[in-house]
Design a protein around this motif. Structure first.
Motif, PDB file in Angstrom:
ATOM      1  N   LEU A  60      13.605  57.380  14.748  1.00  0.00           N
ATOM      2  CA  LEU A  60      13.907  58.399  13.737  1.00  0.00           C
ATOM      3  C   LEU A  60      13.065  58.187  12.475  1.00  0.00           C
ATOM      4  CD1 LEU A  60      17.807  58.628  14.038  1.00  0.00           C
ATOM      5  CD2 LEU A  60      16.095  60.267  14.872  1.00  0.00           C
ATOM      6  N   LEU A  61      12.882  56.920  12.105  1.00  0.00           N
ATOM      7  CA  LEU A  61      12.064  56.626  10.923  1.00  0.00           C
ATOM      8  C   LEU A  61      10.622  57.050  11.126  1.00  0.00           C
ATOM      9  CD1 LEU A  61      11.642  55.300   8.152  1.00  0.00           C
ATOM     10  CD2 LEU A  61      11.310  53.121   9.346  1.00  0.00           C
ATOM     11  N   VAL A  62      10.075  56.745  12.313  1.00  0.00           N
ATOM     12  CA  VAL A  62       8.689  57.116  12.609  1.00  0.00           C
ATOM     13  C   VAL A  62       8.533  58.631  12.643  1.00  0.00           C
ATOM     14  CG1 VAL A  62       6.920  57.082  14.414  1.00  0.00           C
ATOM     15  CG2 VAL A  62       8.138  54.975  13.828  1.00  0.00           C
ATOM     16  N   ALA A  63       9.515  59.306  13.249  1.00  0.00           N
ATOM     17  CA  ALA A  63       9.445  60.768  13.323  1.00  0.00           C
ATOM     18  C   ALA A  63       9.506  61.389  11.926  1.00  0.00           C
ATOM     19  CB  ALA A  63      10.582  61.299  14.195  1.00  0.00           C
ATOM     20  N   ALA A  64      10.387  60.866  11.077  1.00  0.00           N
ATOM     21  CA  ALA A  64      10.489  61.389   9.713  1.00  0.00           C
ATOM     22  C   ALA A  64       9.215  61.108   8.920  1.00  0.00           C
ATOM     23  CB  ALA A  64      11.700  60.759   9.018  1.00  0.00           C
ATOM     24  N   TRP A  65       8.659  59.924   9.120  1.00  0.00           N
ATOM     25  CA  TRP A  65       7.413  59.545   8.447  1.00  0.00           C
ATOM     26  C   TRP A  65       6.274  60.486   8.840  1.00  0.00           C
ATOM     27  CZ3 TRP A  65       5.757  53.718   7.977  1.00  0.00           C
ATOM     28  CH2 TRP A  65       4.536  53.640   7.301  1.00  0.00           C
ATOM     29  N   GLU A  66       6.140  60.682  10.144  1.00  0.00           N
ATOM     30  CA  GLU A  66       5.071  61.546  10.642  1.00  0.00           C
ATOM     31  C   GLU A  66       5.250  62.982  10.140  1.00  0.00           C
ATOM     32  OE1 GLU A  66       1.605  62.445  13.009  1.00  0.00           O
ATOM     33  OE2 GLU A  66       2.514  60.538  12.402  1.00  0.00           O
ATOM     34  N   GLY A  67       6.480  63.480  10.199  1.00  0.00           N
ATOM     35  CA  GLY A  67       6.733  64.838   9.748  1.00  0.00           C
ATOM     36  C   GLY A  67       6.485  65.013   8.263  1.00  0.00           C
ATOM     37  N   LEU A  68       6.870  64.016   7.480  1.00  0.00           N
ATOM     38  CA  LEU A  68       6.668  64.090   6.029  1.00  0.00           C
ATOM     39  C   LEU A  68       5.184  64.070   5.685  1.00  0.00           C
ATOM     40  CD1 LEU A  68       8.083  64.064   3.236  1.00  0.00           C
ATOM     41  CD2 LEU A  68       7.939  61.560   3.316  1.00  0.00           C
ATOM     42  N   ALA A  69       4.436  63.137   6.322  1.00  0.00           N
ATOM     43  CA  ALA A  69       3.009  63.022   6.016  1.00  0.00           C
ATOM     44  C   ALA A  69       2.239  64.268   6.452  1.00  0.00           C
ATOM     45  CB  ALA A  69       2.436  61.773   6.685  1.00  0.00           C
ATOM     46  N   ARG A  70       2.578  64.803   7.622  1.00  0.00           N
ATOM     47  CA  ARG A  70       1.883  65.994   8.123  1.00  0.00           C
ATOM     48  C   ARG A  70       2.349  67.267   7.414  1.00  0.00           C
ATOM     49  NH1 ARG A  70      -2.688  64.348  10.635  1.00  0.00           N
ATOM     50  NH2 ARG A  70      -2.248  62.769  12.234  1.00  0.00           N
ATOM     51  N   GLY A  71       3.666  67.365   7.225  1.00  0.00           N
ATOM     52  CA  GLY A  71       4.204  68.580   6.633  1.00  0.00           C
ATOM     53  C   GLY A  71       3.759  68.784   5.194  1.00  0.00           C
ATOM     54  N   LEU A  72       3.696  67.693   4.421  1.00  0.00           N
ATOM     55  CA  LEU A  72       3.285  67.805   3.018  1.00  0.00           C
ATOM     56  C   LEU A  72       1.792  67.570   2.830  1.00  0.00           C
ATOM     57  CD1 LEU A  72       6.244  65.922   1.274  1.00  0.00           C
ATOM     58  CD2 LEU A  72       5.967  68.383   1.655  1.00  0.00           C
ATOM     59  N   ASP A  73       1.089  67.288   3.938  1.00  0.00           N
ATOM     60  CA  ASP A  73      -0.358  67.051   3.897  1.00  0.00           C
ATOM     61  C   ASP A  73      -0.699  65.978   2.842  1.00  0.00           C
ATOM     62  OD1 ASP A  73      -2.976  67.339   4.671  1.00  0.00           O
ATOM     63  OD2 ASP A  73      -3.392  69.023   3.337  1.00  0.00           O
ATOM     64  N   LEU A  74       0.008  64.860   2.953  1.00  0.00           N
ATOM     65  CA  LEU A  74      -0.177  63.778   1.979  1.00  0.00           C
ATOM     66  C   LEU A  74      -1.513  63.074   2.201  1.00  0.00           C
ATOM     67  CD1 LEU A  74       3.396  62.186   2.066  1.00  0.00           C
ATOM     68  CD2 LEU A  74       2.461  63.747   0.359  1.00  0.00           C
ATOM     69  N   PRO A  75      -2.222  62.729   1.130  1.00  0.00           N
ATOM     70  CA  PRO A  75      -3.469  61.973   1.287  1.00  0.00           C
ATOM     71  C   PRO A  75      -3.171  60.562   1.784  1.00  0.00           C
ATOM     72  CG  PRO A  75      -2.891  62.185  -1.029  1.00  0.00           C
ATOM     73  CD  PRO A  75      -1.940  63.053  -0.285  1.00  0.00           C
ATOM     74  N   SER A  76      -4.158  59.929   2.395  1.00  0.00           N
ATOM     75  CA  SER A  76      -3.953  58.616   3.016  1.00  0.00           C
ATOM     76  C   SER A  76      -3.581  57.543   2.012  1.00  0.00           C
ATOM     77  CB  SER A  76      -5.208  58.199   3.783  1.00  0.00           C
ATOM     78  OG  SER A  76      -6.316  58.085   2.901  1.00  0.00           O
ATOM     79  N   TYR A  77      -4.037  57.688   0.764  1.00  0.00           N
ATOM     80  CA  TYR A  77      -3.708  56.654  -0.219  1.00  0.00           C
ATOM     81  C   TYR A  77      -2.259  56.747  -0.682  1.00  0.00           C
ATOM     82  CZ  TYR A  77      -4.532  60.361  -3.706  1.00  0.00           C
ATOM     83  OH  TYR A  77      -4.503  61.526  -4.432  1.00  0.00           O
ATOM     84  N   VAL A  78      -1.603  57.884  -0.415  1.00  0.00           N
ATOM     85  CA  VAL A  78      -0.175  58.029  -0.722  1.00  0.00           C
ATOM     86  C   VAL A  78       0.651  57.595   0.481  1.00  0.00           C
ATOM     87  CG1 VAL A  78       1.681  59.643  -1.303  1.00  0.00           C
ATOM     88  CG2 VAL A  78      -0.571  59.865  -2.384  1.00  0.00           C
ATOM     89  N   LEU A  79       0.440  58.235   1.614  1.00  0.00           N
ATOM     90  CA  LEU A  79       1.163  57.880   2.835  1.00  0.00           C
ATOM     91  C   LEU A  79       0.449  58.483   4.036  1.00  0.00           C
ATOM     92  CD1 LEU A  79       3.765  56.426   3.801  1.00  0.00           C
ATOM     93  CD2 LEU A  79       4.845  58.685   3.876  1.00  0.00           C
ATOM     94  N   PRO A  80      -0.304  57.666   4.785  1.00  0.00           N
ATOM     95  CA  PRO A  80      -0.975  58.198   5.972  1.00  0.00           C
ATOM     96  C   PRO A  80       0.028  58.444   7.098  1.00  0.00           C
ATOM     97  CG  PRO A  80      -1.340  55.842   5.799  1.00  0.00           C
ATOM     98  CD  PRO A  80      -0.606  56.249   4.549  1.00  0.00           C
ATOM     99  N   ALA A  81      -0.312  59.337   7.983  1.00  0.00           N
ATOM    100  CA  ALA A  81       0.552  59.625   9.124  1.00  0.00           C
ATOM    101  C   ALA A  81       0.572  58.437  10.085  1.00  0.00           C
ATOM    102  CB  ALA A  81       0.065  60.874   9.846  1.00  0.00           C
ATOM    103  N   VAL A  82       1.693  58.265  10.772  1.00  0.00           N
ATOM    104  CA  VAL A  82       1.827  57.155  11.719  1.00  0.00           C
ATOM    105  C   VAL A  82       0.790  57.275  12.830  1.00  0.00           C
ATOM    106  CG1 VAL A  82       3.365  56.034  13.359  1.00  0.00           C
ATOM    107  CG2 VAL A  82       4.281  56.898  11.210  1.00  0.00           C
TER     108      VAL A  82
END
Length: 253
Positions: free
Chosen positions: A22-44
């Motif tokens: 669940l943590l990995v799924a939330a992490w991936e969804g957050l990073a992809r959904g908000l299009d976060l830059p890698s220096y903030v939070l890269p996708a899993v």
């Protein structure tokens, strides 16, 4: 009753795996959904891809760090247990050694890094010394507390049967101290890996800490997370191994 006891670790493991998924799924969804830059939070997925593409480098670095952590862990456990035994067998020494050990531990281990690197160099030896310092005090305090938990009446009873200090130590004090001692050894597994990595970041020829430091200089934050993931895997495996040994030894608990 026994079936419930046997099922509980399996149930806990299943919950742990579910939580991780669940943590990995939330992490991936957050990073992809908000299009976060890698220096903030890269996708899993990006981190895992980086681990695969740099698997040879990370494997070599992980082996380097793991050796430092294991060597320092072993030395630290031996020192901590030996100090606890000495203080227990020679009570007058307690008033001298305990304040000294407490004073040394009152400073964060990282604070000694410049001196240790100066004395032992930036090779493996300095990391082993740093890990041993971090582990020894934890094991020492827990083992000493375990020795002190012995019922005085049980000690007097063994003495009435002619048991000496060493027989009391091995027949009574050590079995009583085992739960606290093994708990400290289990907790120290994660600490040993952390200290090894932090010391590598301050100066090293290799290891995961060195990779993290180099990746930060190159502004490659995905590589930083790749090394962190590998370090986490090592810590969890080490922790689980010592935990399994602890459960095997303390089967009555």
């Amino acid at each position: 009753m026994s079936a419930a006891v046997m099922a509980s670790p399996s149930l806990a493991a299943q919950r742990g795996i579910l939580g991780a998924v669940l943590l990995v799924a939330a992490w991936e969804g957050l990073a992809r959904g908000l299009d976060l830059p890698s220096y903030v939070l890269p996708a899993v997925s990006d981190i895992l891809a980086s681990i695969w593409s740099n698997r040879m480098l990370l494997t070599q670095a992980a082996g380097y760090t793991l050796f430092e952590a294991l060597a320092g862990y072993g030395v630290g456990c031996l020192i901590g247990i030996a100090l606890a035994v000495v203080i227990t067998m020679l009570p007058p020494v307690r008033s001298v050694m305990l304040p000294i050990a407490t004073a040394i531990n009152s400073v964060p281990v990282v604070g000694y890094s410049p001196l240790i690197l100066l004395w032992f160099g930036i090779g493996v030896a300095s990391k082993v010394v740093m890990v041993a310092m971090a582990v020894s005090f934890t094991v020492f305090l827990s083992t000493l507390a375990g020795f002190d938990r012995v019922d005085r009446r049980a000690v007097d009873l063994l003495r009435s049967f002619g048991a000496g200090r060493f027989k009391i130590l091995f027949r009574l004090r050590l079995p009583t101290a085992l739960p606290l001692m093994l708990t400290a050894m289990r907790v120290s597994t994660v600490r040993s890996v952390i200290v090894a990595i932090v010391t590598e970041m301050l100066g090293a020829y290799g290891g995961l800490g060195w990779i993290i430091y180099q990746a930060v200089l190159q502004i490659d934050f995905v590589q930083v997370w790749s090394a962190i993931f590998v370090a986490s895997a090592i810590s969890l495996t080490f922790f689980g191994l010592i935990g399994a040994i602890e459960r095997r030894i303390l089967f009555w608990t």
